[in-house]
Design an enzyme around this catalytic site. Structure first.
Site, PDB file in Angstrom:
ATOM      1  N   GLY A   8     -12.909   8.159   0.555  1.00  0.00           N
ATOM      2  CA  GLY A   8     -12.202   7.097  -0.137  1.00  0.00           C
ATOM      3  C   GLY A   8     -12.468   5.766   0.538  1.00  0.00           C
ATOM      4  O   GLY A   8     -13.237   5.671   1.502  1.00  0.00           O
ATOM      5  N   ASP A 109     -13.247  10.918  -7.587  1.00  0.00           N
ATOM      6  CA  ASP A 109     -11.990  11.487  -7.112  1.00  0.00           C
ATOM      7  C   ASP A 109     -11.059  11.798  -8.274  1.00  0.00           C
ATOM      8  O   ASP A 109     -10.315  12.786  -8.252  1.00  0.00           O
ATOM      9  CB  ASP A 109     -11.314  10.545  -6.116  1.00  0.00           C
ATOM     10  CG  ASP A 109     -11.121   9.135  -6.662  1.00  0.00           C
ATOM     11  OD1 ASP A 109     -11.913   8.702  -7.529  1.00  0.00           O
ATOM     12  OD2 ASP A 109     -10.180   8.458  -6.220  1.00  0.00           O
ATOM     13  N   THR A 184      14.535 -10.232   5.521  1.00  0.00           N
ATOM     14  CA  THR A 184      13.207 -10.286   4.903  1.00  0.00           C
ATOM     15  C   THR A 184      12.543  -8.918   4.834  1.00  0.00           C
ATOM     16  O   THR A 184      11.981  -8.535   3.804  1.00  0.00           O
ATOM     17  CB  THR A 184      12.304 -11.268   5.676  1.00  0.00           C
ATOM     18  OG1 THR A 184      12.911 -12.561   5.672  1.00  0.00           O
ATOM     19  CG2 THR A 184      10.928 -11.360   5.033  1.00  0.00           C
TER      20      THR A 184
END
Length: 259
Positions: A8, A109, A184
């Protein structure tokens, strides 16, 4: 023994099979500069540490990173004296051809996952793969890939947010305690987690509506379990789906006298 290789954009995974018996799996970061010799030293070392024998007589490769395939071919030729099958190439037969627009190139894939899922779970499936991209693959009644959806992957989205907004930190994705973040980091985690929950639910619902029939949802990829925490998104999670599919495609080619 059969060596299956799935390359990948982020990781390259190797697995060894003795017939239908799974022997082992090893993972390394994808790097187009890595040579066949380096692959062999790395793989043979890990296999010997597990006290396994490296009796490879067949290889099959699935790759979304074309620059890596050459050295993987050399690995198979030089060290295992075998010509590897490469999914997506003309000399690698598929049990059922994909039904997509003419000229469309489907990621190998996705083809491998489609057939692996069909063999295990039957027809009418949606395969969700949480990889570099988050993909939804639709499997027809005969196991054919008939299209799907591609969205940015979870980690890719996190990285883009961090790179595109200098004041936002890079955070690890996790299931937040609540939707409304009060700092955050919590806000980003909530946005990514609940955003992808909504993405999966919404896309799956629309695919089912468009197909007009019930469809099982099969998830794969390292982050799949994160999104399977009581939300009933998936009918099954398959950690080794790609490797299973690669073995099946190799066996099909062998039955057809190809390899």
């Amino acid at each position: 023994m059969l060596l299956c290789i799935d390359t990948g954009n982020t990781n390259t995974v190797f697995s060894v099979w003795d017939g239908e018996k799974f022997v082992g799996l090893w993972r390394i970061s994808t790097d187009h500069r890595r040579t066949a010799d380096e692959y062999f030293v790395w793989l043979s070392t890990l296999i010997s540490l597990q006290k396994l024998e490296l009796n490879i007589d067949a290889c099959i490769i699935s790759s979304t990173a074309p620059r890596v395939v050459f050295n993987l071919r050399v690995l198979c030729n030089r060290y295992f004296d075998t010509r590897p099958l490469v999914v997506g190439k003309p000399d690698c037969l598929l049990p059922v051809a994909p039904r997509v627009d003419f000229g469309t190139v489907v990621g190998p894939d996705r083809l491998v996952n489609t057939w692996g899922a069909f063999e295990r779970h039957g027809p009418d499936l949606i395969v969700v793969d949480f990889g570099t991209a988050t993909t939804f693959d639709v499997v027809d009644t005969d196991g054919a890939y008939v299209g799907g959806v591609i969205a940015p992957g979870v980690n890719l989205s996190l990285e883009a947010l961090h790179m595109g907004a200098a004041s936002l930190p890079h955070v690890d994705v996790t299931m937040p305690a609540k939707v409304i973040g009060t700092n955050t980091v919590a806000c980003i985690q909530s946005g990514i987690f609940w955003g992808y929950i909504g993405l999966v639910q919404g896309v799956v619902d629309k695919i089912r509506l468009e197909r007009g029939r019930p469809m099982k949802v099969i998830a794969t990829g390292g982050l799949a379990p994160l999104f399977d925490q009581g939300f009933d998104l998936f009918d099954a999670i398959e950690d080794d789906l790609t490797m299973h599919g690669l073995r099946l495609i190799h066996d099909y080619n062998k039955e057809m006298g190809n390899g």
